[in-house]
Design a protein around this motif. Sequence first.
Motif, short mmCIF file in Angstrom:
data_model
loop_
_atom_site.label_atom_id
_atom_site.label_comp_id
_atom_site.label_asym_id
_atom_site.label_seq_id
_atom_site.Cartn_x
_atom_site.Cartn_y
_atom_site.Cartn_z
N ASN A 476 0.83 -1.21 0.00
CA ASN A 476 0.00 0.00 0.00
C ASN A 476 0.86 1.26 0.00
N TRP A 477 1.92 1.22 0.77
CA TRP A 477 2.81 2.38 0.83
C TRP A 477 3.51 2.60 -0.51
N MET A 478 3.96 1.51 -1.13
CA MET A 478 4.62 1.63 -2.43
C MET A 478 3.66 2.15 -3.49
N LEU A 479 2.39 1.77 -3.36
CA LEU A 479 1.39 2.27 -4.30
C LEU A 479 1.28 3.78 -4.18
N GLN A 480 1.24 4.28 -2.96
CA GLN A 480 1.20 5.72 -2.77
C GLN A 480 2.48 6.38 -3.30
N LYS A 481 3.58 5.72 -3.07
CA LYS A 481 4.87 6.25 -3.54
C LYS A 481 4.89 6.41 -5.06
N HIS A 482 4.43 5.38 -5.76
CA HIS A 482 4.43 5.45 -7.22
C HIS A 482 3.43 6.49 -7.72
N MET A 483 2.33 6.65 -7.00
CA MET A 483 1.36 7.66 -7.41
C MET A 483 1.96 9.06 -7.31
N PHE A 484 2.77 9.31 -6.27
CA PHE A 484 3.37 10.61 -6.12
C PHE A 484 4.49 10.83 -7.11
N THR A 485 5.36 9.83 -7.23
CA THR A 485 6.53 9.98 -8.09
C THR A 485 6.17 9.96 -9.56
N ALA A 486 4.95 9.49 -9.88
CA ALA A 486 4.55 9.44 -11.29
C ALA A 486 4.17 10.82 -11.82
N ARG A 487 3.90 11.75 -10.91
CA ARG A 487 3.51 13.09 -11.34
C ARG A 487 4.74 13.90 -11.76
N PRO A 488 4.65 14.69 -12.80
CA PRO A 488 5.80 15.51 -13.21
C PRO A 488 6.16 16.53 -12.13
N GLY A 489 7.44 16.65 -11.88
CA GLY A 489 7.92 17.63 -10.92
C GLY A 489 7.89 17.18 -9.49
N ILE A 490 7.39 16.01 -9.22
CA ILE A 490 7.36 15.50 -7.85
C ILE A 490 8.61 14.66 -7.62
N GLU A 491 9.39 15.01 -6.61
CA GLU A 491 10.63 14.31 -6.32
C GLU A 491 10.40 13.26 -5.23
N GLU A 492 11.47 12.53 -4.99
CA GLU A 492 11.41 11.48 -3.97
C GLU A 492 11.10 12.05 -2.61
N ALA A 493 11.50 13.28 -2.37
CA ALA A 493 11.29 13.89 -1.05
C ALA A 493 9.82 14.08 -0.74
N HIS A 494 8.97 14.08 -1.78
CA HIS A 494 7.54 14.28 -1.55
C HIS A 494 6.78 12.98 -1.35
N VAL A 495 7.47 11.86 -1.32
CA VAL A 495 6.80 10.59 -1.06
C VAL A 495 6.23 10.62 0.36
N PRO A 496 5.01 10.18 0.56
CA PRO A 496 4.39 10.29 1.90
C PRO A 496 5.12 9.45 2.93
N LEU A 497 4.90 9.80 4.18
CA LEU A 497 5.48 9.04 5.29
C LEU A 497 4.93 7.61 5.31
N PRO A 498 5.71 6.66 5.83
CA PRO A 498 5.19 5.29 5.96
C PRO A 498 3.99 5.27 6.90
N THR A 499 3.02 4.45 6.56
CA THR A 499 1.80 4.37 7.35
C THR A 499 2.07 3.75 8.71
N THR A 500 1.23 4.12 9.65
CA THR A 500 1.35 3.55 11.00
C THR A 500 1.08 2.05 10.98
N SER A 501 0.19 1.63 10.09
CA SER A 501 -0.13 0.20 10.01
C SER A 501 1.08 -0.61 9.57
N LEU A 502 1.91 -0.04 8.69
CA LEU A 502 3.12 -0.76 8.26
C LEU A 502 4.10 -0.91 9.41
#
Length: 940
Positions: A476-502
């Motif tokens: 689930n976290w990786m899915l969010q990561k790919h959704m963010f990084t797939a957008r133009p201009g979004i860098e790795e630093a904008h990947v969301p924090l790991p979920t509490t559930s993880l």
Amino acid sequence: MDNTHLEKERADPTNDNAATKLWAVYIAEAEKYDKALVESWRSDMNGMLIFAGLFSAILTAFLIESYKTLTPDSGEATVNLLAQISRQLSAAANGSTLIVPSNISFTPSTTSIICNTLWFIGLGLSLTCALIATLLEQWARDFLHRTEIRSSVIIRARVFSYLYCGLSRFKMHIAVELIPLLLHISLVFFFAGLIAFLVPVNTVIMAVAAGIFAFVTCVYATLTILPLIRLDCPYRTPLSGALWRLMQRVHLFLRQSGASDRTEVAISTSHVKTPMESMFDAATKYSKERFQRDDDAILWTMKSLVDDNELGAFMEAIPDVLWSHEKRRYAYDEHVRHLVDHPDVRLLGRMEHFRHNLSSGLLTTEVSKRRRVLLYKAIWAIGSLCTPGGFSDQTFPDIGRDPDTDAEILHYHASAQAMAHWGNFCAAQSLIHEALRLLNVYKSDKELGGAPDIRPFEDCEQKLHSYGIHLSGYRNWMLQKHMFTARPGIEEAHVPLPTTSLIEEIRGLSSTIPLGIFIRFLTASAAPKSPLYQFDHTRRIISPPRVLLSKEMLNMLHSGLETVVSEKGHASDADGLHRMDDIIRYMISYWDPAAVGPGSRVLPQPFITHLNQCGQQTLEALVHSLPANLWACISATIFHGPFTPQDAVRVRDPAVLNETLIATWRVCSCYDLLENVPITTWEAILEAVSQAISPSLTPSVMAMGKWAVVQAVFWRNGAQVLKDHTSPFTHPVLPLETVVEVPLEFSSVTWEAFRARVIEGWLHTLTEYIECCAMVGLPLMALETVKTIGKFSPQFAIHPDHQTRFALAIQRLFGACTAPTHQEFLRTILDLALFHIYHDPHGSVPWLTSTDARRTLKDTFIQYLGQLSSTESPEIVRRLERITLNLDELHTERPGSDSRQSSILDQPMEASVQCTGGEDIHSRLERPASGLVWKVANET
């Protein structure tokens, strides 16, 4: 038997037939030893003959030249004569006179004599060795021939023994050792003679030969002495054995000269060890060097295995070196660990390849089946070495998908699979902690506004995946990561924090995975028709510690219990039922309210079903073995219903409530096995039962619960009363009216007072239940309830009010229970222990001292006798008649008889701790009382 008859018995040849098998074993061992010995002699002699022949030929060539120096040389004499003639002619020409010298006798040089002497001796020794070697070969052939002439086992055995004794008596081994020694001596003579031969020829060449001889001598001396120092030395010479014996004799002499106890020295040195025996001792005695040798040998063996046949034989030996039939062996643990960890061996990888080849289709069914069993046993044994933290970065073979449907293989497959999962978990323990650390570091860096690298955590997750540990929150976290990084201009630093559930999922892996492995193993154990391979050892190894259970872990336990209880319903054989009972007991032991979460405050539904379905012996074993605080869940289960994974909010189902109440009744019936359950737990159960809406079951369960509380108040707390001065005489389950005088000083409480108060509480509980049965009709389990709570008979005085109330309850019951279906219940009442005194008045004291109570009972029984038909059992009629008759005969009317019967309770409770016979109460409590079992002794 005297010596004469004994000798005749031994000489009788017919007795040898009985010893044929014994002598056959001797022949088998002796033949191997003797043939190996003789064949080694023969091969040695062949080598000696070749060496002796070559050496003799070489030595003869040198002798041909050297023996000439022992006689005058005719050529030299001719030269001397011609020189003399020349000198004479010269003298005649000059007119001078030449004096002719007389003939000088010839004398060989000293070096020539020494050289030839040494060489001729060496030649003689060499030829002698050849002769003896030839004779030894003939003797060896003759020895083997003699042992095989006869076919009789007895004769051959005794011929073997006879000839071997001859070999030892005539020292044939010395003759064998003598041949190479003589050849070595002849070689020494040759080198010495060569030096002497070269002295007159050339000094330099002689020095070179002398140096070579000195070097060979030093090497020979080293080869002679070295095996005496290091027993593993492969070198030796014929002199080594002689020097060894000399050293042993010197050592023995020194010990004898310096020892004070001659007898002890004589015993300890009665047998001087040979070099071979010393070598065996050094090779087998434990040491660090032996351990390393064993490790190297096992590693070499594993490296040399090239096909599955050899690997299968090797794997077959692994379980035997790690486990016996009953216990663990530890001597070869490090060797097996080294096989797993060594980069050139990687045993688990070889086993995975072995497993893959089993499905190639090239093997027959029987061979494939046998190899699977070998593989599963080896996996199980290696997995048993694993401890949390792991010992290898390798993964166990994935046998979870093996198509094993054969029942014989399933016994091994389930145990091996559990051990493989356990081994993978142990190896992944450090990865789990590392993954949690990396994730927390990543989260901290992200919160501080940095751009952390996620790749170390991803690598760790991939390694966990290779061990079969999948993180659902990671996807689930990786899915969010790919959704963010797939957008133009979004860098790795904008990947969301790991979920509490993880994070919580990773943190809980160390407890969730072991419990899951354990539950799956126990669930698999319920399916086969016979116990799994090494079931008890496997269970002990993979049993996880009891921790706070999460919702997921509770669901796993519930699912496992549900499967086993369902499988138990299809089992028919006694062994299978007993095994499943044990499995359920192992599972439910983790449902401990003192160690787990809120969801476990109630019992699971499958366990309630099991309590109602199991037999009495199984129930007693279960009640006796499980933690006492587990039964504290009963009251919550009655209030809220049992635990089920599907119910977010539990719904009160009448059928489920009835099932829970029946289970409660059965647990209360085993009260004597639940001595550690606090009284407050029983009181909570009573409170829950009293509020349960189940008219058909509540009276029986309430009666059983009160009966348990009455006993808990006294039998287990009587001794505590003497210690903390708290009184159980006024507990709510007890009647207010009592003949026991409650003392002001609790130190004066007597054992009889405790028992009398218990009897009152017991009769009060029984009376209440009988009244309930008379008013509302017989509830469910009425017959079993009366049989359980009516086991005891009064041994002390009972308050008249209780007697009258009991008699009136019996009267109402017999008046209300008129249906034919109630007759068995009434007969059970008549068979209670409290009426035994009036049926068989021997050994007990009549307790119905109230005239009104006896009159009521008598009228009730007479009326019931009138209602019985002529077809009723004569035993019931006779019993009623005797009880009715004895209600009058056993009681003599006298003033005051309505108040109490004269008994030990009539005596005032003095402020002392003395009992009957002068015993103090503590001594009395240490021995069992007659009639009732006094349980305080064990508590004190």
